[in-house]
Design an enzyme around this catalytic site. Structure first.
Site, short mmCIF file in Angstrom:
data_model
loop_
_atom_site.label_atom_id
_atom_site.label_comp_id
_atom_site.label_asym_id
_atom_site.label_seq_id
_atom_site.Cartn_x
_atom_site.Cartn_y
_atom_site.Cartn_z
N HIS A 309 72.42 16.00 39.97
CA HIS A 309 73.10 16.91 39.45
C HIS A 309 73.56 16.58 38.14
O HIS A 309 73.43 15.54 37.56
CB HIS A 309 74.71 16.71 40.23
CG HIS A 309 75.56 17.81 40.29
ND1 HIS A 309 76.53 18.03 38.95
CD2 HIS A 309 75.82 19.01 41.03
CE1 HIS A 309 77.11 19.15 39.11
NE2 HIS A 309 76.79 19.83 40.38
N ASP A 367 74.52 20.72 48.09
CA ASP A 367 73.41 21.46 49.03
C ASP A 367 72.60 20.62 49.96
O ASP A 367 71.67 21.44 50.58
CB ASP A 367 72.29 22.33 48.09
CG ASP A 367 72.95 23.29 47.21
OD1 ASP A 367 73.00 23.01 45.81
OD2 ASP A 367 73.56 24.09 47.67
C1 SDX Z 1 74.48 23.05 42.37
O1 SDX Z 1 76.51 22.95 37.94
C2 SDX Z 1 76.99 22.80 39.26
O2 SDX Z 1 78.06 22.43 39.15
C3 SDX Z 1 76.06 23.23 40.20
C4 SDX Z 1 76.82 23.12 41.55
C5 SDX Z 1 78.04 23.83 41.95
O3 SDX Z 1 78.82 23.85 42.79
O4 SDX Z 1 78.07 25.02 41.22
O5 SDX Z 1 77.17 21.99 41.92
C6 SDX Z 1 75.73 23.68 42.56
O6 SDX Z 1 73.68 23.98 41.72
C7 SDX Z 1 73.80 21.91 42.95
C8 SDX Z 1 72.56 21.48 42.57
C9 SDX Z 1 71.52 22.01 43.51
N1 SDX Z 1 69.98 22.05 42.85
C10 SDX Z 1 69.44 20.96 43.46
O7 SDX Z 1 69.46 20.40 44.30
C11 SDX Z 1 67.82 21.02 42.88
C12 SDX Z 1 67.19 19.66 42.64
N2 SDX Z 1 67.88 19.36 41.49
C13 SDX Z 1 67.39 19.23 40.13
O8 SDX Z 1 66.64 20.27 39.77
C14 SDX Z 1 68.47 18.68 39.02
O9 SDX Z 1 68.91 17.65 39.61
C15 SDX Z 1 69.48 19.67 38.67
C16 SDX Z 1 69.10 20.77 38.38
C17 SDX Z 1 70.56 19.52 39.76
C18 SDX Z 1 70.03 18.95 37.52
O10 SDX Z 1 69.20 18.83 36.57
P1 SDX Z 1 69.62 18.13 35.09
O11 SDX Z 1 70.96 17.92 34.84
O12 SDX Z 1 69.01 19.22 33.91
O13 SDX Z 1 68.94 16.70 35.14
P2 SDX Z 1 67.30 16.66 34.49
O14 SDX Z 1 66.59 17.57 35.19
O15 SDX Z 1 67.28 16.30 33.18
O16 SDX Z 1 67.04 15.28 35.60
C19 SDX Z 1 67.23 13.94 34.80
C20 SDX Z 1 65.95 13.27 35.32
C21 SDX Z 1 64.59 14.01 35.09
O17 SDX Z 1 63.90 12.68 35.05
P3 SDX Z 1 63.39 12.64 33.45
O18 SDX Z 1 62.56 13.53 32.78
O19 SDX Z 1 64.47 12.03 32.75
O20 SDX Z 1 62.22 11.36 33.74
O21 SDX Z 1 66.10 13.20 36.85
C22 SDX Z 1 64.94 13.79 37.48
C23 SDX Z 1 64.31 14.66 36.39
O22 SDX Z 1 62.94 14.87 36.51
N3 SDX Z 1 65.50 14.42 38.55
C24 SDX Z 1 64.74 14.55 39.79
C25 SDX Z 1 65.74 15.10 40.55
N4 SDX Z 1 66.83 15.82 39.80
C26 SDX Z 1 66.58 15.29 38.56
N5 SDX Z 1 63.83 13.97 40.20
C27 SDX Z 1 63.65 14.44 41.54
N6 SDX Z 1 64.28 14.97 42.25
C28 SDX Z 1 65.37 15.53 41.91
N7 SDX Z 1 66.02 16.29 42.69
#
Ligand code: SDX
Length: 432
Positions: A309, A367
């Site tokens: 998140h 989720d």
């Molecule tokens: C919702 O914003 C809100 O409040 C949203 C929400 C709401 O109520 O409105 O809470 C609802 O959208 C919840 C999130 C649902 N999405 C997912 O579950 C999809 C999987 N999660 C990721 O796509 C990700 O965690 C996000 C999109 C939720 C957050 O992305 P960020 O903040 O841009 O974080 P990032 O992509 O920069 O990740 C930081 C690091 C990265 O690695 P590095 O590049 O630093 O090496 O963490 C890794 C990412 O690759 N990472 C993950 C991961 N999520 C982040 N690696 C593996 N699996 C994951 N799920």
């Protein structure tokens, strides 16, 4: 907004220094007011994805991502999920205080008596293929609502804003249920004024004309709790979309349709469908290490859906409540040995024990467990995000109302870091 800055930051660029006011919130980080940065220093800030940017001030919802705390008008989400119900939370988000008994009765009466949709909207549904995703149908139908309800589209009229807000909260479950019924070839079921909000939604989804439909009160409570857990969440992507759309003065139905479209993405509200499909693909506990490895592999676009998140760097408090609700609902339905739930629990355990997830502070989000409950209740995965959308409508509407009433409200128009070609002359095709 509190314009009274008690201190400021000095920004020095080359031989020029400017003071930027710092405002302190009632909770959360201080903010640096950069509104005069470009006019005084001739530079933009640069923040793709808005990781360090406050787009507005608000009094509706606050998230402490470190503590894993979510407050709606100051009330913790776990207390609201335990003690309140969705329409009471809607009142709280819309008007700022918990309602008295009389206020709640009036609010519930107004919402209940707006749940029907214009009869001619049924023809609009029939333009879709039966295999259309319900989110495609909702995005289209909600965007068209301004054509059916033109008497509540003037955003400068507080009364029309109020009517549009009640109509959106009241009609989203009806539209979501109609989208579901349409895709399964069953007749639409009209809303019933004798049922509460969650029971009415279950009835519109699962009742058929051939027999009476009895709502299971435990499932209705679980449904209502899912609505509450998804109601609002600060300036997330879809709420920011609604705010940006409404900053141009677009009508409320068009703005909510924009929010629905943004929510559909798998990185946002579409994650609940993607998460259950991921758990189904994993299938058995012994395949978890393979998927954990893929999630950690930089060369693999796969991510653990329902994990991570932008704001929470601790457990999402909604996920904790959802996990408890999953146990209750599956036990009630006699499917507590559900293999998918076992995979989810083992996957959560394995991921939280893995240094990759611990170092990046990746925890289950809202989720991760919601799809398990929704599937057990009889919804197909394609209905998971529509249910998120109908739950979040009150958040979108509340944030929209707050923005419209803000005297600082102006059209949102970000700038850019331009890396393209500088000016050059057109050349005839013969010379290229
Ligand atoms: C919702 O914003 C809100 O409040 C949203 C929400 C709401 O109520 O409105 O809470 C609802 O959208 C919840 C999130 C649902 N999405 C997912 O579950 C999809 C999987 N999660 C990721 O796509 C990700 O965690 C996000 C999109 C939720 C957050 O992305 P960020 O903040 O841009 O974080 P990032 O992509 O920069 O990740 C930081 C690091 C990265 O690695 P590095 O590049 O630093 O090496 O963490 C890794 C990412 O690759 N990472 C993950 C991961 N999520 C982040 N690696 C593996 N699996 C994951 N799920």
């Amino acid at each position: 907004m509190s314009d009274t800055a008690k201190r400021s930051a000095k920004l020095t660029i080359d031989d020029q220094s400017i003071d930027l006011p710092i405002y302190s919130p009632t909770a959360g980080p201080d903010v640096l007011d950069i509104r005069k940065l470009y006019s005084q220093a001739g530079v933009f800030t640069y923040d793709p994805g808005f990781t360090s940017t406050a787009s507005c001030d608000s009094t509706i919802t606050f998230i402490d991502g470190i503590k894993g705390e979510l407050l709606h008008r100051g009330y913790p989400i776990d207390q609201l999920a335990e003690n309140s119900h969705y329409l009471e939370v809607c009142y709280l988000l819309m008007y700022g205080e918990l309602p008295t008994a009389a206020e709640l009765e009036d609010f519930e009466f107004r919402v209940t008596h707006h749940t029907m949709v214009h009869e001619q909207m049924m023809n609009f549904f029939r333009g879709f293929r039966r295999d259309a995703h319900p989110m495609a149908i909702m995005t289209g139908v909600i965007g068209a609502m301004s054509a059916f309800y033109p008497d509540s589209t003037d955003v400068n009229d507080p009364w029309q804003r109020e009517v549009a807000s009640i109509r959106m909260i009241a009609k989203m479950p009806t539209i979501a249920a109609m989208a579901y019924k349409y895709t399964i070839g069953q007749p639409f079921v009209y809303p019933r004024n004798d049922l509460d909000y969650a029971s009415n939604f279950l009835s519109m989804c699962f009742a058929v004309p051939c027999e009476d439909y009895e709502v299971n009160p435990v499932l209705a409570r679980a449904m209502d709790r899912i609505f509450t857990l998804h109601a609002d969440h600060e300036q997330n992507a879809s709420t920011s979309t609604v705010r940006l759309a409404s900053s141009s003065g677009a009508n409320p139905f068009a703005c909510i349709a924009a929010g629905v479209a943004c929510l559909w993405g798998p990185a946002h509200g579409g994650a609940n469908q993607a998460c259950l499909e991921m758990l189904q693909e994993i299938g058995t506990v012994d395949r978890i290490p393979e998927f954990i490895a893929r999630a950690k592999d930089k060369d693999d676009p796969f991510r653990l859906m329902g994990f991570g998140h932008r704001v929470y760097k601790n457990f999402d408090p909604r996920a904790k409540v959802m996990k408890q609700s999953a146990d209750e609902v599956l036990e009630l339905l006699g499917v507590d040995n559900n293999p998918i739930l076992q995979v989810a629990k083992e996957l959560e355990k394995a991921a939280l024990a893995d240094p990759y997830f611990a170092e990046k502070k990746l925890f289950p989000n809202v989720d991760f467990y919601s799809g398990i409950i929704l599937e057990a209740m009889g919804f197909p995965t394609s209905m998971f995000t529509p249910i998120f959308a109908l739950s979040r409508t009150v958040g979108w509407v509340s944030q929209w109302k707050e923005m419209i009433a803000d005297p600082q409200n102006k059209i949102g128009r970000p700038r850019q870091l331009y890396l393209g070609e500088t000016s050059r002359n057109y050349t005839d095709i013969e010379t290229r």
